[in-house]
Design an enzyme around this catalytic site. Structure first.
Site, short mmCIF file in Angstrom:
data_model
loop_
_atom_site.label_atom_id
_atom_site.label_comp_id
_atom_site.label_asym_id
_atom_site.label_seq_id
_atom_site.Cartn_x
_atom_site.Cartn_y
_atom_site.Cartn_z
N LYS A 52 0.85 -1.21 0.00
CA LYS A 52 0.00 0.00 0.00
C LYS A 52 0.88 1.25 0.00
O LYS A 52 0.64 2.19 -0.75
CB LYS A 52 -0.92 -0.01 1.24
N GLN A 96 -4.04 -1.61 9.87
CA GLN A 96 -3.98 -2.95 9.28
C GLN A 96 -4.50 -3.99 10.27
O GLN A 96 -4.08 -4.04 11.42
CB GLN A 96 -2.53 -3.27 8.87
N ASP A 119 -10.56 2.50 4.35
CA ASP A 119 -10.90 1.08 4.24
C ASP A 119 -12.41 0.88 4.12
O ASP A 119 -12.87 -0.20 3.76
CB ASP A 119 -10.41 0.33 5.50
#
Ligand code: NDP
Length: 288
Positions: A52, A96, A119
């Site tokens: 990412k 994460q 997200d």
């Protein structure tokens, strides 16, 4: 059978974003800034976060990564998120997952300012998604919609079977596929670990979306001739012939199924790269 090439599509999207960022830079506009928090040293999580961050660098975003040992307390993590929420120079924040067991994931997800939640996991974004309102869509389901759009796959009136009901993939994609509009208007069935006779559902599906985490669960005899298959699974299985000692396989037995279906996403190179591309799109949106 035609491959649904998520890798190529993700590169196309990244190129478009890169051009947009270059224009912003030339005109003194806002450059999107994504921040990632990684707790612990799970190898898969490390790889995901690294990819990412690398993608951000590739397209000209600013990026920041905060790494913590698993000894970080929930309080400390929540305080860091608060600090980032209040930092106007950061537009997108992802934490994460998975997190260590002593940290309540729901508290962490809800702590992220929903406007920075790239997200798309915050209850505010999930609620807005369900109500068909503008929001950050969860990145993997968003990537699936982009693939369906790119290949002009008809979804209206189709039987779509989603295998898996996780918060991050199965559940949101089942909502999205049944929403009015395109891609959507499908008749959706959600299967999970308590489903009796999974094959009786998948065999009726025009579109199968497998997000299970069981290597090659979906076999040739579970698939209808001409079905469209979206394989979200990313399972590491041992492979002594590889330098890494493992290889990635999906939730679908690709070699068995490929000549029976009309379209299929490969693993790797299907849904995975699209997840990152859509995270970048959500970051651009957050910065805008
Ligand atoms: P979860 O483990 O959170 O959820 C798995 C789901 O599958 C659950 O709903 C579970 O049911 C269901 N399930 C498990 N076994 C069976 C079975 N035998 N038959 C039917 N349903 C079953 O997984 P995720 O959704 O997070 O991930 C799924 C897969 O997708 C993984 O391989 C993951 O690595 C991959 N993934 C890939 C991404 C990408 O970018 N390509 C992004 C995210 C995930 P129940 O609810 O009853 O337990």
């Amino acid at each position: 059978m035609q491959l649904l090439d998520g890798k190529a599509l993700s590169q196309k999207i990244k190129l478009q974003i890169k051009e947009d960022v270059a224009k912003r830079a030339a005109s003194g506009g806002i450059i999107p800034h994504l921040c990632a928090i990684l707790v612990g040293n799970d190898p898969a999580s490390e790889t995901y976060v690294r990819n990412k961050i690398l993608s951000c660098e590739e397209i000209g975003y600013k990026s920041t990564m905060f790494r913590y040992d698993t000894s970080i307390t929930e309080e400390e993590l929540l305080a860091k998120i608060e600090e980032i929420n209040n930092d106007e120079s950061i537009h997108g924040l992802l934490v994460q997952l998975p997190l260590p067991k002593h940290i309540d994931v729901s508290k962490v997800v809800e702590k992220v300012d929903y406007r920075k939640d790239v997200d798309g996991f915050h209850p505010m974004n999930i609620g807005r998604m369900a109500k068909n309102m503008p929001c950050a869509l969860p990145a993997t389901p968003y990537g699936i919609l982009k693939i369906l759009e790119e290949y002009k796959i008809e979804t209206k009136g189709k039987n779509c079977v989603v295998v898996g009901r996780s918060q991050i993939v199965g559940s949101p994609i089942s909502i999205l596929m049944s929403r009015p509009g395109y891609p959507g208007n499908a008749t959706v069935t959600v299967c999970h670990s308590h489903t009796k006779d999974l094959a009786s559902f998948t065999r009726e599906a025009d579109i199968i979306i497998a997000a299970v985490g069981v290597p090659e669960l979906i076999k040739e005899n579970m698939v209808k001739e001409g079905a469209v298959i979206i394989d979200v699974g990313m399972n590491r299985i041992e492979d002594a012939t590889r330098k890494s000692g493992f290889r990635l396989v999906g939730d679908v037995a690709f070699d068995e199924v490929k000549d029976k279906c009309s379209f299929i996403t490969p693993v790797p190179g299907g849904v995975g790269p699209m997840t990152i591309a859509c995270l970048l799109l959500n970051t651009l949106q957050a910065a805008s």
